[in-house]
Write a protein that holds these residues in place. Structure first.
Motif, PDB file in Angstrom:
ATOM      1  N   ILE A  88      16.344  30.875 -13.112  1.00  0.00           N
ATOM      2  CA  ILE A  88      16.917  29.605 -13.579  1.00  0.00           C
ATOM      3  C   ILE A  88      16.456  28.465 -12.684  1.00  0.00           C
ATOM      4  CG2 ILE A  88      19.101  28.331 -13.842  1.00  0.00           C
ATOM      5  CD1 ILE A  88      18.488  30.380 -16.100  1.00  0.00           C
ATOM      6  N   VAL A  89      16.491  28.667 -11.376  1.00  0.00           N
ATOM      7  CA  VAL A  89      16.049  27.623 -10.449  1.00  0.00           C
ATOM      8  C   VAL A  89      14.570  27.309 -10.684  1.00  0.00           C
ATOM      9  CG1 VAL A  89      15.612  27.081  -8.009  1.00  0.00           C
ATOM     10  CG2 VAL A  89      17.816  28.046  -8.704  1.00  0.00           C
ATOM     11  N   ARG A  90      13.744  28.336 -10.845  1.00  0.00           N
ATOM     12  CA  ARG A  90      12.312  28.089 -11.088  1.00  0.00           C
ATOM     13  C   ARG A  90      12.095  27.295 -12.365  1.00  0.00           C
ATOM     14  NH1 ARG A  90      11.941  33.430  -9.357  1.00  0.00           N
ATOM     15  NH2 ARG A  90      11.683  34.165 -11.507  1.00  0.00           N
ATOM     16  N   LEU A  91      12.813  27.641 -13.425  1.00  0.00           N
ATOM     17  CA  LEU A  91      12.681  26.903 -14.684  1.00  0.00           C
ATOM     18  C   LEU A  91      13.082  25.438 -14.511  1.00  0.00           C
ATOM     19  CD1 LEU A  91      14.041  29.590 -17.146  1.00  0.00           C
ATOM     20  CD2 LEU A  91      11.717  28.663 -17.118  1.00  0.00           C
ATOM     21  N   PHE A  92      14.211  25.210 -13.869  1.00  0.00           N
ATOM     22  CA  PHE A  92      14.670  23.833 -13.681  1.00  0.00           C
ATOM     23  C   PHE A  92      13.784  23.070 -12.698  1.00  0.00           C
ATOM     24  CE2 PHE A  92      18.242  25.074 -16.174  1.00  0.00           C
ATOM     25  CZ  PHE A  92      18.625  23.903 -16.801  1.00  0.00           C
TER      26      PHE A  92
ATOM     27  N   SER B  22      18.812  15.634  -2.985  1.00  0.00           N
ATOM     28  CA  SER B  22      20.228  16.000  -3.082  1.00  0.00           C
ATOM     29  C   SER B  22      20.647  16.157  -4.547  1.00  0.00           C
ATOM     30  CB  SER B  22      21.114  14.980  -2.371  1.00  0.00           C
ATOM     31  OG  SER B  22      21.049  13.727  -3.015  1.00  0.00           O
ATOM     32  N   ARG B  23      20.128  15.302  -5.412  1.00  0.00           N
ATOM     33  CA  ARG B  23      20.421  15.410  -6.849  1.00  0.00           C
ATOM     34  C   ARG B  23      19.860  16.722  -7.401  1.00  0.00           C
ATOM     35  NH1 ARG B  23      23.093  15.459 -11.438  1.00  0.00           N
ATOM     36  NH2 ARG B  23      21.822  14.978 -13.224  1.00  0.00           N
ATOM     37  N   GLU B  24      18.634  17.042  -7.015  1.00  0.00           N
ATOM     38  CA  GLU B  24      18.030  18.284  -7.493  1.00  0.00           C
ATOM     39  C   GLU B  24      18.823  19.498  -7.025  1.00  0.00           C
ATOM     40  OE1 GLU B  24      13.816  18.452  -6.827  1.00  0.00           O
ATOM     41  OE2 GLU B  24      13.544  16.449  -7.667  1.00  0.00           O
ATOM     42  N   LYS B  25      19.255  19.470  -5.775  1.00  0.00           N
ATOM     43  CA  LYS B  25      20.040  20.592  -5.245  1.00  0.00           C
ATOM     44  C   LYS B  25      21.327  20.762  -6.052  1.00  0.00           C
ATOM     45  CE  LYS B  25      21.917  22.424  -0.956  1.00  0.00           C
ATOM     46  NZ  LYS B  25      22.100  22.235   0.482  1.00  0.00           N
ATOM     47  N   LYS B  26      21.973  19.649  -6.416  1.00  0.00           N
ATOM     48  CA  LYS B  26      23.198  19.718  -7.221  1.00  0.00           C
ATOM     49  C   LYS B  26      22.920  20.329  -8.599  1.00  0.00           C
ATOM     50  CE  LYS B  26      25.460  15.780  -5.056  1.00  0.00           C
ATOM     51  NZ  LYS B  26      25.833  14.366  -5.203  1.00  0.00           N
ATOM     52  N   ILE B  27      21.784  19.955  -9.193  1.00  0.00           N
ATOM     53  CA  ILE B  27      21.418  20.511 -10.501  1.00  0.00           C
ATOM     54  C   ILE B  27      21.243  22.021 -10.384  1.00  0.00           C
ATOM     55  CG2 ILE B  27      19.611  20.620 -12.268  1.00  0.00           C
ATOM     56  CD1 ILE B  27      19.138  17.595 -11.713  1.00  0.00           C
ATOM     57  N   PHE B  28      20.485  22.464  -9.373  1.00  0.00           N
ATOM     58  CA  PHE B  28      20.234  23.895  -9.200  1.00  0.00           C
ATOM     59  C   PHE B  28      21.534  24.660  -8.967  1.00  0.00           C
ATOM     60  CE2 PHE B  28      15.988  22.462  -7.221  1.00  0.00           C
ATOM     61  CZ  PHE B  28      15.421  22.274  -8.472  1.00  0.00           C
ATOM     62  N   MET B  29      22.414  24.104  -8.145  1.00  0.00           N
ATOM     63  CA  MET B  29      23.689  24.761  -7.870  1.00  0.00           C
ATOM     64  C   MET B  29      24.527  24.876  -9.138  1.00  0.00           C
ATOM     65  SD  MET B  29      24.694  23.300  -4.052  1.00  0.00           S
ATOM     66  CE  MET B  29      26.398  23.294  -4.495  1.00  0.00           C
ATOM     67  N   ARG B  30      24.612  23.781  -9.900  1.00  0.00           N
ATOM     68  CA  ARG B  30      25.411  23.799 -11.127  1.00  0.00           C
ATOM     69  C   ARG B  30      24.835  24.791 -12.132  1.00  0.00           C
ATOM     70  NH1 ARG B  30      24.480  19.080 -13.526  1.00  0.00           N
ATOM     71  NH2 ARG B  30      23.808  19.864 -15.511  1.00  0.00           N
ATOM     72  N   MET B  31      23.532  24.805 -12.295  1.00  0.00           N
ATOM     73  CA  MET B  31      22.914  25.692 -13.273  1.00  0.00           C
ATOM     74  C   MET B  31      23.080  27.163 -12.893  1.00  0.00           C
ATOM     75  SD  MET B  31      21.848  23.911 -15.832  1.00  0.00           S
ATOM     76  CE  MET B  31      23.447  23.143 -15.579  1.00  0.00           C
ATOM     77  N   THR B  32      22.975  27.479 -11.616  1.00  0.00           N
ATOM     78  CA  THR B  32      23.161  28.878 -11.216  1.00  0.00           C
ATOM     79  C   THR B  32      24.627  29.287 -11.329  1.00  0.00           C
ATOM     80  OG1 THR B  32      23.247  28.269  -8.859  1.00  0.00           O
ATOM     81  CG2 THR B  32      21.119  28.984  -9.737  1.00  0.00           C
ATOM     82  N   GLN B  33      25.541  28.365 -11.074  1.00  0.00           N
ATOM     83  CA  GLN B  33      26.969  28.680 -11.232  1.00  0.00           C
ATOM     84  C   GLN B  33      27.334  28.913 -12.693  1.00  0.00           C
ATOM     85  OE1 GLN B  33      28.842  25.343  -9.300  1.00  0.00           O
ATOM     86  NE2 GLN B  33      28.625  26.224  -7.260  1.00  0.00           N
ATOM     87  N   GLU B  34      26.657  28.202 -13.597  1.00  0.00           N
ATOM     88  CA  GLU B  34      26.956  28.318 -15.029  1.00  0.00           C
ATOM     89  C   GLU B  34      26.112  29.380 -15.722  1.00  0.00           C
ATOM     90  OE1 GLU B  34      26.702  24.451 -16.874  1.00  0.00           O
ATOM     91  OE2 GLU B  34      28.032  23.547 -15.384  1.00  0.00           O
ATOM     92  N   ASN B  35      25.192  29.994 -14.992  1.00  0.00           N
ATOM     93  CA  ASN B  35      24.247  30.933 -15.581  1.00  0.00           C
ATOM     94  C   ASN B  35      24.927  32.231 -16.036  1.00  0.00           C
ATOM     95  OD1 ASN B  35      21.955  32.361 -16.306  1.00  0.00           O
ATOM     96  ND2 ASN B  35      21.476  32.943 -14.206  1.00  0.00           N
TER      97      ASN B  35
END
Length: 94
Positions: free
Chosen positions: A68-72, A46-59
């Motif tokens: 971005i998801v692959r990098l993270f 769940s933490r990882e999913k939140k990171i991916f969501m935040r990073m794609t929203q801020e991308n």
């Protein structure tokens, strides 16, 4: 700008990324210690999913969201691997 100037900028950014990756890894190790003390699992989807969501929203791009998801994913995988190595090493008395 010349190719050499651009490459100098890339080299500078690579140095910053190296510092940031290692700082992030150190923080992940601190979290790993707390998780171990509390008996929590290393993997927290769940933490990882939140990171991916935040990073794609801020991308802002030019990398697309999948990149971005692959990098993270890679950064997080390496942090998790480091946590496991340290945890197993601690358990073995290292």
């Amino acid at each position: 700008m010349t190719i050499d100037q651009i490459r100098e900028n890339i080299d500078r950014l690579d140095g910053e990324l190296l510092r940031i990756f290692n700082e992030r890894a150190q923080l992940a190790l601190e979290i790993g210690k707390i998780k171990k003390q509390r008996g929590l699992p290393v993997y927290d989807p769940s933490r990882e999913k939140k990171i991916f969501m935040r990073m794609t929203q801020e991308n802002p791009g030019p990398l697309d969201d999948e990149a971005i998801v692959r990098l993270f994913e890679r950064v997080i995988d390496e942090s998790r691997r480091l946590e496991r190595i340290r945890t197993e090493g601690d358990a073995a008395g290292h």
